[in-house]
Design an enzyme around this catalytic site. Structure first.
Site, PDB file in Angstrom:
ATOM      1  N   CYS A  34    -102.317  47.656 -61.478  1.00 41.99           N
ATOM      2  CA  CYS A  34    -101.910  48.278 -60.229  1.00 41.99           C
ATOM      3  C   CYS A  34    -100.793  47.506 -59.557  1.00 41.99           C
ATOM      4  O   CYS A  34    -100.390  46.438 -60.006  1.00 41.99           O
ATOM      5  CB  CYS A  34    -103.097  48.385 -59.277  1.00 41.99           C
ATOM      6  SG  CYS A  34    -103.908  46.819 -59.035  1.00 41.99           S
ATOM      7  N   GLY A  61     -99.085  51.747 -61.764  1.00 43.51           N
ATOM      8  CA  GLY A  61    -100.318  52.529 -61.753  1.00 43.51           C
ATOM      9  C   GLY A  61    -100.059  53.919 -61.240  1.00 43.51           C
ATOM     10  O   GLY A  61     -99.406  54.082 -60.199  1.00 43.51           O
ATOM     11  N   ASN A 135    -104.678  43.439 -57.373  1.00 46.17           N
ATOM     12  CA  ASN A 135    -104.068  43.579 -58.697  1.00 46.17           C
ATOM     13  C   ASN A 135    -104.678  42.507 -59.589  1.00 46.17           C
ATOM     14  O   ASN A 135    -104.594  41.321 -59.286  1.00 46.17           O
ATOM     15  CB  ASN A 135    -102.542  43.392 -58.611  1.00 46.17           C
ATOM     16  CG  ASN A 135    -101.866  43.507 -59.959  1.00 46.17           C
ATOM     17  OD1 ASN A 135    -102.407  44.083 -60.894  1.00 46.17           O
ATOM     18  ND2 ASN A 135    -100.677  42.950 -60.068  1.00 46.17           N
ATOM     19  N   GLY A 136    -105.293  42.932 -60.682  1.00 46.76           N
ATOM     20  CA  GLY A 136    -105.941  41.996 -61.588  1.00 46.76           C
ATOM     21  C   GLY A 136    -107.327  42.462 -61.950  1.00 46.76           C
ATOM     22  O   GLY A 136    -107.686  43.625 -61.758  1.00 46.76           O
ATOM     23  N   CYS A 274     -99.023  36.095 -66.612  1.00 48.22           N
ATOM     24  CA  CYS A 274     -99.051  36.998 -67.761  1.00 48.22           C
ATOM     25  C   CYS A 274     -97.643  37.190 -68.321  1.00 48.22           C
ATOM     26  O   CYS A 274     -96.747  37.669 -67.622  1.00 48.22           O
ATOM     27  CB  CYS A 274     -99.646  38.341 -67.327  1.00 48.22           C
ATOM     28  SG  CYS A 274     -99.506  39.642 -68.571  1.00 48.22           S
ATOM     29  N   TYR A 280     -92.769  43.664 -70.373  1.00 53.95           N
ATOM     30  CA  TYR A 280     -92.959  45.111 -70.277  1.00 53.95           C
ATOM     31  C   TYR A 280     -93.352  45.620 -68.900  1.00 53.95           C
ATOM     32  O   TYR A 280     -92.787  46.593 -68.409  1.00 53.95           O
ATOM     33  CB  TYR A 280     -94.017  45.525 -71.311  1.00 53.95           C
ATOM     34  CG  TYR A 280     -94.523  46.941 -71.190  1.00 53.95           C
ATOM     35  CD1 TYR A 280     -93.680  48.018 -71.408  1.00 53.95           C
ATOM     36  CD2 TYR A 280     -95.855  47.202 -70.872  1.00 53.95           C
ATOM     37  CE1 TYR A 280     -94.145  49.332 -71.306  1.00 53.95           C
ATOM     38  CE2 TYR A 280     -96.327  48.496 -70.767  1.00 53.95           C
ATOM     39  CZ  TYR A 280     -95.474  49.558 -70.980  1.00 53.95           C
ATOM     40  OH  TYR A 280     -95.924  50.842 -70.872  1.00 53.95           O
ATOM     41  N   SER A 321     -88.587  50.987 -71.756  1.00 54.27           N
ATOM     42  CA  SER A 321     -88.888  49.555 -71.825  1.00 54.27           C
ATOM     43  C   SER A 321     -88.263  48.851 -73.011  1.00 54.27           C
ATOM     44  O   SER A 321     -88.078  47.635 -72.979  1.00 54.27           O
ATOM     45  CB  SER A 321     -90.411  49.352 -71.829  1.00 54.27           C
ATOM     46  OG  SER A 321     -91.003  50.084 -72.882  1.00 54.27           O
ATOM     47  N   ASP A 383     -88.691  48.322 -79.897  1.00 56.31           N
ATOM     48  CA  ASP A 383     -89.694  48.618 -78.872  1.00 56.31           C
ATOM     49  C   ASP A 383     -90.306  47.310 -78.424  1.00 56.31           C
ATOM     50  O   ASP A 383     -90.160  46.276 -79.083  1.00 56.31           O
ATOM     51  CB  ASP A 383     -90.753  49.575 -79.425  1.00 56.31           C
ATOM     52  CG  ASP A 383     -91.466  50.360 -78.321  1.00 56.31           C
ATOM     53  OD1 ASP A 383     -91.178  50.128 -77.133  1.00 56.31           O
ATOM     54  OD2 ASP A 383     -92.317  51.209 -78.659  1.00 56.31           O
ATOM     55  N   ASP A 384     -91.037  47.357 -77.289  1.00 54.15           N
ATOM     56  CA  ASP A 384     -91.582  46.109 -76.739  1.00 54.15           C
ATOM     57  C   ASP A 384     -92.931  45.726 -77.319  1.00 54.15           C
ATOM     58  O   ASP A 384     -93.314  44.567 -77.276  1.00 54.15           O
ATOM     59  CB  ASP A 384     -91.697  46.213 -75.212  1.00 54.15           C
ATOM     60  CG  ASP A 384     -92.491  47.424 -74.796  1.00 54.15           C
ATOM     61  OD1 ASP A 384     -93.727  47.384 -74.871  1.00 54.15           O
ATOM     62  OD2 ASP A 384     -91.873  48.438 -74.408  1.00 54.15           O
ATOM     63  N   CYS A 420    -107.066  42.063 -73.324  1.00 58.01           N
ATOM     64  CA  CYS A 420    -106.913  41.349 -72.054  1.00 58.01           C
ATOM     65  C   CYS A 420    -108.145  41.585 -71.190  1.00 58.01           C
ATOM     66  O   CYS A 420    -108.691  42.687 -71.155  1.00 58.01           O
ATOM     67  CB  CYS A 420    -105.667  41.841 -71.323  1.00 58.01           C
ATOM     68  SG  CYS A 420    -105.424  41.050 -69.714  1.00 58.01           S
ATOM     69  N   CYS A 471     -99.723  32.884 -69.581  1.00 55.48           N
ATOM     70  CA  CYS A 471    -100.877  33.374 -70.340  1.00 55.48           C
ATOM     71  C   CYS A 471    -100.345  34.279 -71.439  1.00 55.48           C
ATOM     72  O   CYS A 471     -99.657  35.272 -71.155  1.00 55.48           O
ATOM     73  CB  CYS A 471    -101.838  34.152 -69.448  1.00 55.48           C
ATOM     74  SG  CYS A 471    -103.206  34.910 -70.380  1.00 55.48           S
ATOM     75  N   CYS A 474    -103.243  37.656 -75.196  1.00 55.15           N
ATOM     76  CA  CYS A 474    -103.285  38.879 -75.999  1.00 55.15           C
ATOM     77  C   CYS A 474    -102.649  38.673 -77.372  1.00 55.15           C
ATOM     78  O   CYS A 474    -102.881  39.460 -78.291  1.00 55.15           O
ATOM     79  CB  CYS A 474    -102.625  40.041 -75.262  1.00 55.15           C
ATOM     80  SG  CYS A 474    -100.975  39.672 -74.641  1.00 55.15           S
TER      81      CYS A 474
END
Length: 499
Positions: A34, A61, A135-136, A274, A280, A321, A383-384, A420, A471, A474
Site C-alpha cells: 500500500c 495499491g 504500509n508493510g 526492501c 520495481y 517497469s 523485464d524486472d 516475502c 533486504c 526474496c
C-alpha cells in the site's frame, strides 16, 4: 532446490480449478502492500491535498482507498473499495474538513480485500480518535491478536494495521501520553511498518527498526512551515511540496503546532530497506539515495547487458517497469532500443473474466505487440522480474506471433526464490517458478531462446550504497526479522537459496 518441478500455476496438484483460474488471472509480479500519506497543513484543505497524494501513490495499491481528517476533536472518515478517483469526488472531499489528514491506498496482504479492511483504521482512545495508515506487514500478528483479544479489544477487521491502532489505544488508555503510548505499542510489533498516524494534536510518521518500507517527509510553504508525509517523493511532487528527508529506521517524527520533533524509538535500528522498492515498486520518478529510481533502473540494465550479452537486432522493455532497464541494456550493448509492446494504460483490475475462447485466442487486455517493429527481428525483451512465469510465457508467444525470429529474455533482478513476509504479496514458495526450476528449465517453460537474470551482486553494487543496508530475502531467504514458525510454514517449503 527441486528440479523438474511442474509449473506450479498451471499444474499445481493442491489447487482446485477455480483457485488455479484466480492465480492465472493475477498479475505475474510481486504486489506491493500500500501507500500512506499524511499532512499537517494549518489553513489548507487537508483532504484535497491528501487525495492528490494518494493519486500519485495509486501504483502501490488499487483495491481500496481512504482518508481521515481531524477538525479539532472531530474525526471525519471516508473509505471504500476501488481506485482513489472512484472512492472520492468533490462532494465527498467537502465532507472531510480539517487541516490534519491521513490517507491510504491499499493492496491487501494481511486481511482480505473487503471494505471493512480498508484504511485508515480509526480507534478511540481517552484522548480522542487515532487514525492509522500502515504500509508493510507484521510477522507476529497471531501473538498480538491473542494479546488484544485477551484484553477484550473489539477487533472489527482482519488486518494487522488495526491491531497496531488498538495496541496504541490500549497503552494510552492505561495512562500513557501520545508519544509514550505509541512507542510502547511499536515495541509490541515485529516486522515491517511504515506508519502515518493522525490525532487531534498532530500527526506522526514512523518506521520500523529496519526501515523495510519507505517513508519521506516534505515541507509545504514557509510561513508557517507545513509538513507532508508520503511513502514516496512522487506524493510530494504532485502537491508542490519540497522533499526534506526520509524518516529514518526506528524513528518517530511528531508534527504539531510546535513544529517537527524527532525521537529514535528503537535502540537498535539497522537499515534493511526492501531492494524491490528500487527495482520495481516505487515510481521511477521517486527519489531514493539522492537520485531518481529511473537512474538506478537504467544502471541495472547496463549491468545486465555486461553480465548477459545477446546477439540481437533490437531491445524492448515490458511496459512500464521494464523500460528503464531496457534503455540501459540498449546503451551498454549498442543494440537499438525500440517500443515493441504498447500498453493499454486504462486497464485497472477487472472482475469480468474473459471467455474461454478469448483465453485461447490470447486475450491482450494490457499489452499488444507492434508487428511492424518486431517482424523478422531477433529481440531482447527486458523485464524486472518473473514470479510464476505465466505472463512471460504469454508475452513470448505474442512476440513470436508478431514475427520475432528469436526472443532473448533478460531480467533486471535475480531469481525470486523466497516469499516475502514484510508486506509484498508473493506466492508461497511452491508457486515461485525460480524456486522450483533452474534458469534453463524456466527458459524452456516460457519458450525463450535464452534467459538470463541480473546477479545478486550486480543488483546491490548498482545501488552505490552499503549492500548490507538492503533486504533481499526474496532472492536469498536471509530474512532480517525472524519469522515465527507457524507463519514461515505457510509460505516457506524449500531451503535457503545460494546467491
Amino acid at each position: 532446490m527441486i528440479p523438474n518441478h511442474p509449473d506450479s500455476l498451471d499444474n499445481h496438484p493442491e489447487l482446485p480449478n477455480d483457485s488455479a483460474n484466480d492465480l492465472e488471472n493475477r498479475p505475474d509480479k510481486p504486489e506491493e502492500a500500500c501507500g500512506v500519506f499524511g499532512v499537517y497543513v494549518p489553513g489548507e484543505d487537508a483532504a484535497k491535498l491528501t487525495y492528490f497524494g494518494l493519486y500519485a501513490l495509486q501504483h502501490r495499491g488499487q483495491e481500496s482507498a481512504g482518508i481521515a481528517t481531524f477538525e479539532g476533536e472531530q474525526v471525519n472518515l471516508h473509505k471504500d473499495m476501488g481506485l482513489v478517483s472512484q472512492v472520492f469526488n468533490e462532494s465527498i472531499l467537502q465532507t472531510l474538513p480539517g487541516s490534519v489528514a491521513v490517507g491510504h491506498t491499499r493492496y491487501s496482504t494481511t486481511g482480505s480485500s473487503r471494505k471493512v479492511n480498508a484504511q485508515p483504521a480509526v480507534v478511540e482512545t481517552r484522548f480522542g480518535s487515532v487514525a492509522l495508515a500502515h504500509n508493510g506487514n507484521l510477522v507476529n500478528t497471531v501473538q498480538l491478536r491473542e494479546e488484544l483479544l485477551n484484553n477484550n479489544c473489539n477487533l472489527v477487521t482482519t488486518t494487522d494495521s488495526e491491531m497496531i491502532a488498538f495496541a496504541i489505544a490500549e497503552e494510552i488508555n492505561a495512562g500513557a501520553d501520545w508519544l509514550d503510548g505509541c512507542i510502547r505499542a511499536f515495541h509490541r510489533c515485529q516486522g515491517a511498518f511504515s506508519l502515518v498516524i493522525g490525532t487531534s494534536a498532530g500527526i506522526m510518521g514512523v518506521r520500523d527498526p529496519n526501515g523495510i518500507r519507505p517513508l519521506v517527509i516534505g515541507t509545504l510553504g514557509e510561513n508557517p512551515v507545513r509538513y507532508v508525509l508520503s511513502s514516496e517523493t512522487c506524493g510530494l511532487d504532485i502537491i508542490g511540496a519540497e522533499y526534506l528527508r526520509d524518516v529514518e529506521p526506528g524513528e518517530l517524527v511528531w508534527i504539531t503546532e510546535e513544529g517537527l520533533a524527532s525521537l529514535q524509538w528503537s535502540q537498535k535500528p539497522q537499515r534493511k530497506m526492501c531492494i524491490f522498492e528500487m527495482i520495481y515498486f516505487a515510481r521511477p520518478d521517486s527519489v531514493m539515495h539522492d537520485e531518481s529510481l529511473y537512474s538506478y533502473r537504467m544502471r541495472i540494465g547496463r549491468r545486465l547487458a555486461q553480465e548477459s550479452p545477446a546477439d540481437a537486432d533490437l531491445v524492448i522493455g515490458v511496459p512500464d517497469s521494464g523500460i528503464p532497464a531496457a534503455i540501459g541494456y540498449s546503451q551498454a550493448s549498442g543494440i537499438p532500443y525500440a517500443e515493441g509492446l504498447i500498453k493499454n494504460r486504462y486497464v485497472g483490475r477487472t472482475f469480468i473474466q474473459p471467455t474461454q475462447s478469448m483465453r485461447e485466442s490470447g486475450i491482450r487486455m494490457k499489452l499488444n505487440p507492434l508487428k511492424d517493429v518486431l517482424y523478422g527481428k531477433r529481440v531482447v525483451i527486458v523485464d524486472d522480474s518473473i514470479v510464476r512465469g505465466t505472463t512471460s510465457r504469454k508475452l513470448v508467444k505474442a512476440l513470436r506471433e508478431a514475427g520475432a525470429l528469436e526472443v532473448h529474455m533478460r531480467i533486471s533482478s535475480p531469481p525470486v526464490t523466497h516469499p516475502c513476509f514484510y508486506g509484498i504479496d508473493t506466492d508461497s514458495q511452491e508457486q515461485l517458478i525460480a524456486a522450483n526450476m533452474s534458469v534453463e528449465e524456466i527458459a524452456k517453460q516460457v519458450e525463450v531462446d535464452t534467459l538470463a537474470y541480473l546477479s545478486w551482486q550486480g543488483m546491490l553494487e548498482a545501488t552505490r550504497e552499503d549492500p548490507e543496508s538492503f533486504c533481499s530475502a526474496c532472492f536469498t531467504g536471509d530474512y532480517p526479522v525472524s519469522i515465527p514458525e507457524q507463519v514461515k510454514r505457510s509460505k516457506l517449503k524449500l531451503e535457503k537459496a545460494p546467491v
